[in-house]
Scaffold this active site. Structure first.
Site, mmCIF file in Angstrom:
data_model
loop_
_atom_site.group_PDB
_atom_site.id
_atom_site.type_symbol
_atom_site.label_atom_id
_atom_site.label_comp_id
_atom_site.label_asym_id
_atom_site.label_seq_id
_atom_site.Cartn_x
_atom_site.Cartn_y
_atom_site.Cartn_z
ATOM 1 C CG ASP A 130 -2.193 0.846 0.936
ATOM 2 O OD1 ASP A 130 -3.235 0.264 0.595
ATOM 3 O OD2 ASP A 130 -2.112 2.095 1.039
ATOM 4 C CG HIS A 178 -14.269 0.557 -7.673
ATOM 5 N ND1 HIS A 178 -15.430 0.385 -6.953
ATOM 6 C CD2 HIS A 178 -13.313 0.858 -6.756
ATOM 7 C CE1 HIS A 178 -15.183 0.562 -5.676
ATOM 8 N NE2 HIS A 178 -13.915 0.843 -5.525
HETATM 9 C C1 LIG Z 1 -10.630 1.497 -1.729
HETATM 10 S S1 LIG Z 1 -9.210 1.083 -0.829
HETATM 11 C C2 LIG Z 1 -9.131 -0.642 -1.118
HETATM 12 C C3 LIG Z 1 -8.334 -1.320 -0.044
HETATM 13 C C4 LIG Z 1 -8.320 -2.835 -0.127
HETATM 14 N N1 LIG Z 1 -7.758 -3.315 -1.364
HETATM 15 C C5 LIG Z 1 -9.711 -3.402 0.087
HETATM 16 O O1 LIG Z 1 -10.136 -4.211 -0.703
HETATM 17 O O2 LIG Z 1 -10.364 -3.027 1.051
HETATM 18 C C6 LIG Z 1 -7.904 1.726 -1.834
HETATM 19 C C7 LIG Z 1 -6.511 1.471 -1.276
HETATM 20 O O3 LIG Z 1 -5.559 1.851 -2.272
HETATM 21 C C8 LIG Z 1 -4.490 2.499 -1.625
HETATM 22 N N2 LIG Z 1 -3.810 3.333 -2.636
HETATM 23 C C9 LIG Z 1 -4.263 4.496 -3.175
HETATM 24 N N3 LIG Z 1 -3.373 4.932 -4.081
HETATM 25 C C10 LIG Z 1 -2.362 4.036 -4.124
HETATM 26 C C11 LIG Z 1 -1.157 3.939 -4.875
HETATM 27 N N4 LIG Z 1 -0.831 4.874 -5.775
HETATM 28 N N5 LIG Z 1 -0.367 2.880 -4.668
HETATM 29 C C12 LIG Z 1 -0.691 1.920 -3.760
HETATM 30 N N6 LIG Z 1 -1.817 1.956 -2.999
HETATM 31 C C13 LIG Z 1 -2.642 3.006 -3.191
HETATM 32 C C14 LIG Z 1 -5.133 3.273 -0.519
HETATM 33 O O4 LIG Z 1 -4.196 3.639 0.487
HETATM 34 C C15 LIG Z 1 -6.197 2.266 -0.034
HETATM 35 O O5 LIG Z 1 -5.672 1.426 0.957
#
Ligand SMILES: C[S@@+](CC[C@H](N)C(=O)[O-])C[C@H]1O[C@@H](n2cnc3c(N)ncnc32)[C@H](O)[C@@H]1O
Length: 444
Positions: free
Chosen positions: A282, A329
């Site tokens: 993450d 999404h």
């Molecule tokens: C909607 S959440 C989904 C989290 C998890 N995959 C779930 O199913 O609950 C989006 C996640 O993507 C991470 N995120 C956002 N931008 C990112 C990036 N550029 N690289 C890696 N992680 C990222 C956020 O910190 C967050 O934890």
């Protein structure tokens, strides 16, 4: 010309499916009966694996809705749709003033007492509550006194964290959704989808959704709480995915959960499978560090956390599966293509890319309620983030646009889950063997 629909035909469909459900409940004395009482079960009390009962429930709901609309007729159906703004407005007021908590779950309060408790005049308090009662939220069993129904009792007790979910929808999203038409008028063809959003217009910000939210602690905390509540149980839960998907092809290998947050889904997959090596990535350094520090002993040596930005090349080479849940999404196509291309330098032949997200149904293939559920998510993405849910063809196009060596396999929906797992495999020589063109592919 289709023959006119019959009230009796719909009613018979309802009866037939109601009998199937009742027989199931009658033969399973340990399963609680659905009820309108505040202490009844909070959802349809049938385990997701028992699919015929769920099919009967969907058929019953579908026929009930059609029967209702047939009885209303088109004119009143249209008016009923138009006035739904008041449903949302009253729920918003009830949420904002935490009115549900002002009424004891097993007692009652007068309109005057509730008005006093929230510091608002009795006239508006009563009118908001009276309207909400027509939607099954609260009841007036005795004139002048408010008590709970099974629905309002959920808010009063914040059962399973529902208030964060309701709050995110009604307090963050509802004001944004009111700006949908205005943004379509102002940006007929959006140039920057992430900021030309209904959300940005409603909140008068030039920032993308998450950038704005992070600057407003009560909103981002509530959003995170809502995501936790949704993840913990029900059709969006990691549990449903972990139990309902076949992880055996990756048993002795490595699975990378990209954008996996604090690992809530990865740990459930670890519990439900024998995958020997799970890496959760993450961008949120604090979350990654806390998750690694708090990792239970039973996962040590099997699960680890690392910081990674999925807009940079993937550092974990030769994993068996790269898994993304509720990531794609959040992003328009161009960014999704970038995320996929950043995997390419790390991929070994045969590696799976597993994307857990909605797959919007093809027309007339699922009951109306399920189609609407998927479309609600799509409009949520459109209103807040400027992104999209995708139909199966759009998923296929995304992989094809990222690199012809992604071989699209298809999508599977674990039973009881709203989300599907969309899969592609990396075929290092696939496109060449097929005479494909790999020009312009990063990192190959
Ligand atoms: C909607 S959440 C989904 C989290 C998890 N995959 C779930 O199913 O609950 C989006 C996640 O993507 C991470 N995120 C956002 N931008 C990112 C990036 N550029 N690289 C890696 N992680 C990222 C956020 O910190 C967050 O934890």
């Amino acid at each position: 010309m289709t023959s006119p629909a019959s009230f009796t035909d719909f009613a018979e469909t309802i009866s037939a499916n109601a009998r199937i459900i009742d027989e199931f409940l009658n033969s399973n004395s340990t399963i609680p009966r659905p009820s309108f009482a505040p202490d009844g079960p909070i959802g349809f009390p049938c385990p997701p694996q028992i699919t015929p009962i769920h099919a009967a429930r969907e058929a019953l709901l579908d026929a009930s809705k059609k029967l209702y609309q047939l009885a209303l007729g088109p004119l009143e159906s249209l008016f009923e749709l138009a006035v739904r703004c008041h449903d949302s407005a009253c729920l918003h007021a009830i949420y904002r003033f935490d009115m549900a908590a002002k009424v004891p779950v097993d007692g009652e309060k007068s309109f005057a007492e509730i008005a006093e408790a929230i510091g608002v005049d009795e006239d508006r308090t009563r009118r908001v509550l009276k309207f909400a009662m027509t939607n099954g939220l609260f009841k007036e069993a005795r004139p002048g006194f408010v008590s709970h129904t099974s629905v309002s009792a959920l808010m009063a007790q914040n059962t399973m964290g529902v208030n964060a979910v309701v709050g995110h929808v009604i307090d963050d999203t509802y004001p944004a959704s009111c700006k949908l038409a205005d943004t379509m008028e102002k940006y007929p063809v959006p140039k920057n989808r992430l900021i030309e959003t209904p959300f940005a217009m409603a909140y008068q910000t030039g920032e993308p959704f998450f950038d704005y939210m992070k600057k407003h602690p009560h909103r981002i905390n509530r959003f995170q709480e809502a995501m936790r509540a949704i993840n913990n149980s029900g059709p969006y839960s990691g549990e449903t995915l972990a139990q309902g998907y076949d992880w055996s092809p990756f048993e002795s290998g490595t699975l990378v959960d990209v954008g996996g947050s604090s690992g809530h889904t990865a740990l459930k997959i670890a519990d439900a499978s024998s995958i020997s090596n799970i890496i959760v990535q993450d961008i949120n350094v604090k979350e990654v560090k806390n998750a690694q520090k708090g990792l239970e002993k039973k996962y040590e040596g099997r699960v680890r956390f690392m910081e990674h930005d999925f807009f940079k090349p993937q550092p974990v080479k030769d994993a068996d599966a790269y898994f993304f849940r509720l990531i794609f999404h959040d992003w328009p196509d161009q960014e999704c293509i970038e995320i996929l291309r950043n995997l390419v330098p790390a991929l070994k032949s045969g590696a799976s890319i597993l994307i857990c997200d909605s797959v919007l149904p093809e027309p007339n293939t699922v009951p109306n309620r399920l189609e609407k559920e998927a479309r609600i998510c799509d409009l949520h993405m459109l209103s807040l983030i400027g992104s999209t849910e995708r139909e199966i063809g759009a998923w296929q196009s995304l992989f094809a646009a990222a690199d012809p060596r992604f071989k699209f396999i298809g999508a599977k929906q674990p039973s009881g889950s709203v989300l599907s797992v969309v899969e592609a495999k990396w075929e290092a020589n696939g496109a060449l063997a097929n005479g494909g063109d790999t020009n312009g592919v990063n990192g190959s």
